[in-house]
Design a protein around this motif. Structure first.
Motif, short mmCIF file in Angstrom:
data_model
loop_
_atom_site.label_atom_id
_atom_site.label_comp_id
_atom_site.label_asym_id
_atom_site.label_seq_id
_atom_site.Cartn_x
_atom_site.Cartn_y
_atom_site.Cartn_z
N LEU A 1 0.83 -1.20 0.00
CA LEU A 1 0.00 0.00 0.00
C LEU A 1 0.87 1.26 0.00
O LEU A 1 0.57 2.23 -0.70
N ASP A 2 1.97 1.23 0.76
CA ASP A 2 2.91 2.35 0.73
C ASP A 2 3.43 2.56 -0.68
O ASP A 2 3.54 3.70 -1.16
N GLN A 3 3.76 1.48 -1.35
CA GLN A 3 4.25 1.56 -2.73
C GLN A 3 3.21 2.20 -3.66
O GLN A 3 3.54 3.04 -4.48
N LEU A 4 1.97 1.82 -3.49
CA LEU A 4 0.89 2.39 -4.30
C LEU A 4 0.79 3.89 -4.06
O LEU A 4 0.80 4.69 -5.00
N PHE A 5 0.70 4.30 -2.81
CA PHE A 5 0.54 5.72 -2.48
C PHE A 5 1.77 6.53 -2.89
O PHE A 5 1.65 7.64 -3.40
N GLU A 6 2.96 5.97 -2.69
CA GLU A 6 4.17 6.67 -3.11
C GLU A 6 4.22 6.82 -4.62
O GLU A 6 4.67 7.84 -5.15
N SER A 7 3.73 5.81 -5.34
CA SER A 7 3.66 5.90 -6.80
C SER A 7 2.73 7.02 -7.24
O SER A 7 3.06 7.80 -8.13
N ILE A 8 1.57 7.11 -6.60
CA ILE A 8 0.61 8.17 -6.94
C ILE A 8 1.21 9.53 -6.63
O ILE A 8 1.13 10.46 -7.44
N LEU A 9 1.85 9.66 -5.47
CA LEU A 9 2.45 10.94 -5.09
C LEU A 9 3.61 11.34 -6.00
O LEU A 9 3.92 12.52 -6.12
N LEU B 1 3.63 11.07 -9.26
CA LEU B 1 3.14 11.54 -10.56
C LEU B 1 3.19 13.06 -10.62
O LEU B 1 2.85 13.74 -9.65
N GLU B 2 3.60 13.59 -11.76
CA GLU B 2 3.86 15.03 -11.85
C GLU B 2 2.85 15.81 -12.68
O GLU B 2 2.92 17.04 -12.73
N SER B 3 1.92 15.13 -13.34
CA SER B 3 0.96 15.87 -14.18
C SER B 3 -0.33 15.07 -14.29
O SER B 3 -0.38 13.88 -13.98
N LEU B 4 -1.38 15.76 -14.75
CA LEU B 4 -2.64 15.06 -15.00
C LEU B 4 -2.46 13.96 -16.03
O LEU B 4 -3.03 12.88 -15.88
N GLU B 5 -1.67 14.24 -17.05
CA GLU B 5 -1.45 13.23 -18.10
C GLU B 5 -0.79 11.98 -17.53
O GLU B 5 -1.17 10.86 -17.87
N GLU B 6 0.19 12.16 -16.63
CA GLU B 6 0.81 11.00 -15.98
C GLU B 6 -0.21 10.25 -15.14
O GLU B 6 -0.18 9.02 -15.09
N CYS B 7 -1.12 10.96 -14.50
CA CYS B 7 -2.19 10.31 -13.72
C CYS B 7 -3.11 9.51 -14.63
O CYS B 7 -3.45 8.37 -14.31
N TYR B 8 -3.50 10.11 -15.75
CA TYR B 8 -4.33 9.38 -16.71
C TYR B 8 -3.64 8.08 -17.14
O TYR B 8 -4.26 7.01 -17.17
N GLN B 9 -2.37 8.16 -17.47
CA GLN B 9 -1.63 6.99 -17.93
C GLN B 9 -1.51 5.93 -16.83
O GLN B 9 -1.73 4.74 -17.07
N PHE B 10 -1.17 6.38 -15.62
CA PHE B 10 -0.99 5.45 -14.50
C PHE B 10 -2.29 4.74 -14.16
O PHE B 10 -2.33 3.51 -14.05
N ASP C 1 -3.46 2.17 -16.65
CA ASP C 1 -2.77 0.89 -16.49
C ASP C 1 -3.19 0.16 -15.22
O ASP C 1 -3.25 -1.06 -15.19
N LEU C 2 -3.47 0.90 -14.15
CA LEU C 2 -3.72 0.32 -12.84
C LEU C 2 -5.14 -0.18 -12.64
O LEU C 2 -5.36 -1.23 -12.03
N CYS C 3 -6.13 0.56 -13.12
CA CYS C 3 -7.54 0.30 -12.79
C CYS C 3 -8.37 0.00 -14.03
O CYS C 3 -8.02 0.40 -15.14
N THR C 4 -9.51 -0.62 -13.79
CA THR C 4 -10.49 -0.77 -14.86
C THR C 4 -11.22 0.57 -15.01
O THR C 4 -11.18 1.42 -14.10
N VAL C 5 -11.88 0.74 -16.12
CA VAL C 5 -12.66 1.96 -16.35
C VAL C 5 -13.71 2.11 -15.26
O VAL C 5 -13.93 3.21 -14.73
N ASN C 6 -14.36 1.03 -14.87
CA ASN C 6 -15.39 1.08 -13.83
C ASN C 6 -14.81 1.51 -12.48
O ASN C 6 -15.45 2.26 -11.74
N GLU C 7 -13.62 1.04 -12.14
CA GLU C 7 -12.99 1.43 -10.88
C GLU C 7 -12.68 2.93 -10.87
O GLU C 7 -12.92 3.62 -9.88
#
Length: 119
Positions: free
Chosen positions: A26-34, A36-45, A48-54
Motif C-alpha cells: 500500500l505504501d508503494q501504491l501511495f508513493e507511486s501516486i504521489l 506523478l507530476e501531471s494530470l497526463e501522468e495520472c491518466y496513464q498510470f 494501467d492500474l484500474c479498470t474503467v469502472n474502478e
C-alpha cells in the motif's frame, strides 16, 4: 473498546479502516501516486492500474462529496452523477464522521484551480 487517536484538527477519532491494510504494498501504491507530476501522468498510470469502472467509481465518489458539500439533495446528486443512494450515504458518512480527506482534497483542488471544480 477501540482506542482513540488524535488526527488532524479533529478531537478524537478511531483508527482508520485502511490501517488494516498498511504495509509495503500500500505504501508503494501511495508513493507511486504521489510521484506523478501531471494530470497526463495520472491518466496513464490509472489507465494501467484500474479498470474503467474502478476509475469511474472513484471519480463519482469525489463528485458526490463535492455536491454534498455544496448542499445538493440526494435526488439531484443521484440524477446528475448516477450514484446510488447507498453510495451517496457512504460518502456523506465519510464527510460527517471520516478523516476529512474529501474536504482536504476538494479544498486544495479548488484553491489551485477554482473555476474547474465548479464546472
Amino acid at each position: 473498546m477501540l482506542p482513540s487517536i488524535k488526527i488532524m484538527d479533529k478531537k478524537w477519532r478511531f483508527p482508520m479502516q485502511i490501517d488494516k491494510l498498511r504495509g509495503r504494498e500500500l505504501d508503494q501504491l501511495f508513493e507511486s501516486i504521489l510521484s506523478l507530476e501531471s494530470l497526463e501522468e495520472c491518466y496513464q498510470f490509472f489507465d494501467d492500474l484500474c479498470t474503467v469502472n474502478e476509475i469511474q467509481s472513484l471519480s463519482q465518489r469525489l463528485e458526490v462529496a463535492r455536491m454534498l458539500r455544496e448542499g445538493n439533495t440526494y435526488h439531484t446528486i443521484e440524477k446528475e452523477t448516477g450514484a446510488s443512494t447507498a453510495t451517496i450515504s457512504r460518502v456523506k458518512r465519510c464527510l460527517n464522521y471520516g478523516n476529512d480527506a474529501y474536504e482536504l482534497a476538494l479544498a486544495r483542488i479548488k484553491k489551485e484551480n477554482p473555476t474547474k471544480i465548479e464546472e
